[in-house]
Scaffold this motif. Structure first.
Motif, PDB file in Angstrom:
ATOM      1  N   ARG A 246       0.826  -1.201   0.000  1.00  0.00           N
ATOM      2  CA  ARG A 246       0.000   0.000   0.000  1.00  0.00           C
ATOM      3  C   ARG A 246       0.862   1.254   0.000  1.00  0.00           C
ATOM      4  O   ARG A 246       1.941   1.288   0.613  1.00  0.00           O
ATOM      5  N   ALA A 247       0.385   2.272  -0.732  1.00  0.00           N
ATOM      6  CA  ALA A 247       1.035   3.571  -0.718  1.00  0.00           C
ATOM      7  C   ALA A 247       0.786   4.214   0.639  1.00  0.00           C
ATOM      8  O   ALA A 247      -0.346   4.223   1.142  1.00  0.00           O
ATOM      9  N   LEU A 248       1.848   4.733   1.249  1.00  0.00           N
ATOM     10  CA  LEU A 248       1.752   5.292   2.594  1.00  0.00           C
ATOM     11  C   LEU A 248       1.253   6.737   2.527  1.00  0.00           C
ATOM     12  O   LEU A 248       1.760   7.534   1.736  1.00  0.00           O
ATOM     13  N   THR A 249       0.288   7.052   3.367  1.00  0.00           N
ATOM     14  CA  THR A 249      -0.297   8.395   3.354  1.00  0.00           C
ATOM     15  C   THR A 249       0.083   9.219   4.578  1.00  0.00           C
ATOM     16  O   THR A 249      -0.282  10.387   4.661  1.00  0.00           O
ATOM     17  N   ALA A 250       0.811   8.648   5.522  1.00  0.00           N
ATOM     18  CA  ALA A 250       1.192   9.377   6.730  1.00  0.00           C
ATOM     19  C   ALA A 250       2.150  10.504   6.384  1.00  0.00           C
ATOM     20  O   ALA A 250       2.971  10.383   5.463  1.00  0.00           O
ATOM     21  N   PRO A 251       2.071  11.654   7.089  1.00  0.00           N
ATOM     22  CA  PRO A 251       3.010  12.750   6.846  1.00  0.00           C
ATOM     23  C   PRO A 251       4.457  12.285   6.995  1.00  0.00           C
ATOM     24  O   PRO A 251       4.802  11.587   7.944  1.00  0.00           O
ATOM     25  N   GLY A 252       5.293  12.653   6.036  1.00  0.00           N
ATOM     26  CA  GLY A 252       6.699  12.268   6.071  1.00  0.00           C
ATOM     27  C   GLY A 252       7.002  10.939   5.428  1.00  0.00           C
ATOM     28  O   GLY A 252       8.172  10.556   5.318  1.00  0.00           O
ATOM     29  N   ALA A 253       5.971  10.221   4.977  1.00  0.00           N
ATOM     30  CA  ALA A 253       6.205   8.882   4.437  1.00  0.00           C
ATOM     31  C   ALA A 253       7.052   8.906   3.175  1.00  0.00           C
ATOM     32  O   ALA A 253       7.783   7.959   2.896  1.00  0.00           O
ATOM     33  N   ASP A 254       6.953  10.001   2.415  1.00  0.00           N
ATOM     34  CA  ASP A 254       7.689  10.061   1.159  1.00  0.00           C
ATOM     35  C   ASP A 254       9.054  10.737   1.299  1.00  0.00           C
ATOM     36  O   ASP A 254       9.770  10.903   0.326  1.00  0.00           O
ATOM     37  N   ALA A 255       9.420  11.128   2.514  1.00  0.00           N
ATOM     38  CA  ALA A 255      10.712  11.786   2.728  1.00  0.00           C
ATOM     39  C   ALA A 255      11.856  10.805   2.473  1.00  0.00           C
ATOM     40  O   ALA A 255      11.734   9.608   2.766  1.00  0.00           O
ATOM     41  N   PRO A 256      12.983  11.279   1.944  1.00  0.00           N
ATOM     42  CA  PRO A 256      14.118  10.379   1.702  1.00  0.00           C
ATOM     43  C   PRO A 256      14.628   9.701   2.966  1.00  0.00           C
ATOM     44  O   PRO A 256      15.214   8.618   2.897  1.00  0.00           O
ATOM     45  N   GLU A 257      14.417  10.324   4.131  1.00  0.00           N
ATOM     46  CA  GLU A 257      14.916   9.756   5.384  1.00  0.00           C
ATOM     47  C   GLU A 257      14.075   8.590   5.893  1.00  0.00           C
ATOM     48  O   GLU A 257      14.516   7.837   6.764  1.00  0.00           O
ATOM     49  N   SER A 258      12.833   8.442   5.391  1.00  0.00           N
ATOM     50  CA  SER A 258      11.975   7.340   5.848  1.00  0.00           C
ATOM     51  C   SER A 258      12.608   6.006   5.474  1.00  0.00           C
ATOM     52  O   SER A 258      13.189   5.867   4.395  1.00  0.00           O
ATOM     53  N   ARG A 259      12.473   5.019   6.348  1.00  0.00           N
ATOM     54  CA  ARG A 259      13.085   3.720   6.073  1.00  0.00           C
ATOM     55  C   ARG A 259      12.473   2.633   6.931  1.00  0.00           C
ATOM     56  O   ARG A 259      11.962   2.890   8.022  1.00  0.00           O
ATOM     57  N   VAL A 260      12.511   1.406   6.425  1.00  0.00           N
ATOM     58  CA  VAL A 260      12.161   0.237   7.226  1.00  0.00           C
ATOM     59  C   VAL A 260      13.320  -0.036   8.165  1.00  0.00           C
ATOM     60  O   VAL A 260      14.479  -0.098   7.739  1.00  0.00           O
ATOM     61  N   ILE A 261      13.024  -0.196   9.457  1.00  0.00           N
ATOM     62  CA  ILE A 261      14.124  -0.391  10.415  1.00  0.00           C
ATOM     63  C   ILE A 261      14.133  -1.776  11.046  1.00  0.00           C
ATOM     64  O   ILE A 261      15.187  -2.251  11.461  1.00  0.00           O
ATOM     65  N   ALA A 262      12.986  -2.434  11.150  1.00  0.00           N
ATOM     66  CA  ALA A 262      12.976  -3.752  11.790  1.00  0.00           C
ATOM     67  C   ALA A 262      11.728  -4.513  11.369  1.00  0.00           C
ATOM     68  O   ALA A 262      10.675  -3.919  11.118  1.00  0.00           O
ATOM     69  N   VAL A 263      11.870  -5.834  11.315  1.00  0.00           N
ATOM     70  CA  VAL A 263      10.759  -6.717  10.960  1.00  0.00           C
ATOM     71  C   VAL A 263      10.766  -7.903  11.915  1.00  0.00           C
ATOM     72  O   VAL A 263      11.811  -8.524  12.140  1.00  0.00           O
ATOM     73  N   SER A 264       9.603  -8.204  12.485  1.00  0.00           N
ATOM     74  CA  SER A 264       9.436  -9.413  13.295  1.00  0.00           C
ATOM     75  C   SER A 264       8.524 -10.364  12.527  1.00  0.00           C
ATOM     76  O   SER A 264       8.253 -10.162  11.339  1.00  0.00           O
ATOM     77  N   ALA A 269       8.486  -2.109  11.628  1.00  0.00           N
ATOM     78  CA  ALA A 269       8.725  -0.761  12.135  1.00  0.00           C
ATOM     79  C   ALA A 269       9.316   0.097  11.029  1.00  0.00           C
ATOM     80  O   ALA A 269      10.271  -0.303  10.363  1.00  0.00           O
ATOM     81  N   VAL A 270       8.718   1.288  10.846  1.00  0.00           N
ATOM     82  CA  VAL A 270       9.161   2.239   9.825  1.00  0.00           C
ATOM     83  C   VAL A 270       9.482   3.566  10.508  1.00  0.00           C
ATOM     84  O   VAL A 270       8.698   4.042  11.345  1.00  0.00           O
ATOM     85  N   TYR A 271      10.628   4.141  10.163  1.00  0.00           N
ATOM     86  CA  TYR A 271      11.002   5.457  10.703  1.00  0.00           C
ATOM     87  C   TYR A 271      10.502   6.559   9.792  1.00  0.00           C
ATOM     88  O   TYR A 271      10.695   6.516   8.571  1.00  0.00           O
ATOM     89  N   TYR A 272       9.824   7.563  10.397  1.00  0.00           N
ATOM     90  CA  TYR A 272       9.407   8.771   9.691  1.00  0.00           C
ATOM     91  C   TYR A 272      10.135   9.972  10.289  1.00  0.00           C
ATOM     92  O   TYR A 272      10.163  10.143  11.509  1.00  0.00           O
ATOM     93  N   PRO A 273      10.712  10.853   9.465  1.00  0.00           N
ATOM     94  CA  PRO A 273      11.361  12.060   9.991  1.00  0.00           C
ATOM     95  C   PRO A 273      10.311  13.087  10.407  1.00  0.00           C
ATOM     96  O   PRO A 273       9.128  12.952  10.086  1.00  0.00           O
ATOM     97  N   PRO A 274      10.717  14.138  11.112  1.00  0.00           N
ATOM     98  CA  PRO A 274       9.756  15.179  11.491  1.00  0.00           C
ATOM     99  C   PRO A 274       9.231  15.914  10.257  1.00  0.00           C
ATOM    100  O   PRO A 274       9.890  15.964   9.215  1.00  0.00           O
ATOM    101  N   THR A 275       8.034  16.474  10.389  1.00  0.00           N
ATOM    102  CA  THR A 275       7.430  17.236   9.295  1.00  0.00           C
ATOM    103  C   THR A 275       7.243  18.688   9.714  1.00  0.00           C
ATOM    104  O   THR A 275       7.051  18.988  10.899  1.00  0.00           O
ATOM    105  N   GLU A 276       7.284  19.591   8.759  1.00  0.00           N
ATOM    106  CA  GLU A 276       7.115  21.013   9.016  1.00  0.00           C
ATOM    107  C   GLU A 276       5.633  21.343   9.206  1.00  0.00           C
ATOM    108  O   GLU A 276       4.774  20.665   8.650  1.00  0.00           O
ATOM    109  N   PRO A 277       5.346  22.384   9.990  1.00  0.00           N
ATOM    110  CA  PRO A 277       3.945  22.814  10.119  1.00  0.00           C
ATOM    111  C   PRO A 277       3.382  23.233   8.764  1.00  0.00           C
ATOM    112  O   PRO A 277       4.115  23.719   7.893  1.00  0.00           O
ATOM    113  N   THR A 278       2.091  23.015   8.597  1.00  0.00           N
ATOM    114  CA  THR A 278       1.410  23.419   7.369  1.00  0.00           C
ATOM    115  C   THR A 278       0.333  24.439   7.699  1.00  0.00           C
ATOM    116  O   THR A 278       0.071  24.737   8.873  1.00  0.00           O
TER     117      THR A 278
END
Length: 411
Positions: A246-264, A269-278
């Motif tokens: 699925r395409a991710l819709t959460a804020p920051g999901a498309d940022a280059p810093e986002s990444r999969v960090i762990a799988v059980s 677990a996916v890391y999202y960077p901070p987002t700027e106020p809109t």
């Protein structure tokens, strides 16, 4: 009576041409053979067995160091410590640094990894980082090898069951004998066309477990990054089996810093960077989003600070640790949520005598892996340290730090 056959000048020229062609063909086959340009020296005697440490040292000092440009982390396997540099992979005596065995090819060394009591070295040829060999850790003897089309740069990692070879356009999963269980992404010569679910995607990050492979990818036609969850070992390696995408819709999901960090087995677990106020709302802090085994987001955990680009994930048994660039965070193995943090860390940890060693400015911090509390501080006077990430490993009573393209033994 038949007249005897006579060889003409043309017959002689044809015979010479055929002989020359055969010689040239044999030379080409020899020149392209895997054994050509390979220097393999195995251990001449059994490697001494290393006994695990039963207590922490009170102080550590540098004993020896060796070039280790091609590894991503400090590596030990079996009873040796492993280095990779300029096409050569070496198994070294942990106490002296002497080479017990080495394997060298006249190709660039893409990377070195260890798992299953072996060492896996990957080399680059005209098909990318396509030449991989598995060596016995204690002897350096070649166990198996594989070759397939890969990207020019890949990252090989292990989850305890499989090996993941990840490039920007393609990934493969390998068994403990380097047999491929899955190919995903670009396929140079598909055996069965149209088996890949999407084409033209850029694979940004991936992580695996024994039952799940999670890939964060950016695909043409999608408005944002996509999280795809796959079977790491489907019935056919050329036919990926999706548990969800699925395409991710959460804020920051498309940022280059986002990444999969762990799988059980059933969480990602996916890391999202901070987002700027809109104009319509406040910005969000950096956070870990936990998804279920099909990719649905089920929980979010805010972080105190964003992670740096050099953030690194380490698995020690079932425990998961993230070096964020300035801190070490322990994740719950069941929920993947953060449970404790060691601040001012300099790199990734290792286990010694039942404690977790975490590199800090003046040495190694020994902490309780259950709650992150400090047990002891072991001083180290580091030479030539320029602020690089420190990767820690332990073999017996020797602590290893990989930093600045060198592996340092501390005793």
């Amino acid at each position: 009576m038949l007249a005897p056959e006579r060889r003409t000048r043309a017959d002689i020229f044809v015979a010479i041409a055929i002989a020359v062609t055969l010689v040239v063909a044999a030379f080409v086959v020899w020149a392209r053979a895997d054994a050509t340009g390979t220097d393999s020296v195995t251990a001449t005697s059994p490697v001494p067995t290393v006994t695990a440490a039963t207590q922490l040292p009170t102080t550590l000092r540098e004993q020896w160091h060796a070039a280790d440009e091609s590894s991503r982390r400090a590596l030990t396997s079996g009873n040796v410590v492993v280095t990779g540099d300029h096409g050569t992979v070496s198994g070294r005596d942990p106490l002296t640094g002497n080479q017990l065995w080495w394997y060298r090819r006249d190709m660039p060394l893409c990377g070195v990894e260890s798992q299953f009591g072996t060492v896996i070295a990957t080399y680059r040829d005209q098909r990318g980082c396509s030449q991989s060999v598995m060596l016995e850790a204690d002897s350096g003897e070649r166990r198996v090898a594989r070759s397939s089309y890969m990207d020019d740069e890949i990252r090989v990692s292990g989850d305890g069951t499989y090996l993941l070879a990840l490039g920007a356009n393609r990934l493969e999963m390998w068994r403990s004998d380097l047999v491929r269980t899955l190919e995903y992404g670009y396929v140079d010569a598909p055996v069965n066309p149209n088996t890949q679910p999407r084409s033209g995607c850029t694979l940004r990050s991936a992580a695996s477990s024994s039952s799940r492979l999670a890939v964060l990818e950016r695909c043409p036609g999608d408005a944002t990054a996509r999280l795809t969850v796959l079977n790491p070992a489907p019935k056919e390696s050329t036919d990926p089996e999706e548990y969800g995408s699925r395409a991710l819709t959460a804020p920051g999901a498309d940022a280059p810093e986002s990444r999969v960090i762990a799988v059980s087995d059933n969480k990602i677990a996916v890391y999202y960077p901070p987002t700027e106020p809109t104009a319509t709302g406040l910005g969000l802090p950096a956070r870990i989003a936990v998804h279920d085994g099909t990719g649905n987001e089920i929980a979010t955990y805010p972080l105190a600070a964003p992670w740096e680009e050099r953030a690194t994930v380490t698995r020690l048994g079932s425990a998961i640790y993230v070096f964020t660039g300035n801190s070490l965070i322990a994740l719950s193995s069941s929920t993947l949520q953060p449970v404790w943090t060691v601040r001012d860390a300099l790199g990734t940890p290792a286990l010694m005598a039942g404690r977790l060693l975490v590199p800090v400015a003046d040495g190694q911090l020994a902490v309780d892996s259950g709650n992150g509390s400090t047990v002891a501080r072991i001083p180290i006077a580091r030479t030539d340290y320029g602020g690089d990430t420190i990767s820690t490993a332990v073999l017996g009573n020797t602590v290893f730090e990989r930093r600045g393209g060198q592996l340092y033994a501390l005793g």
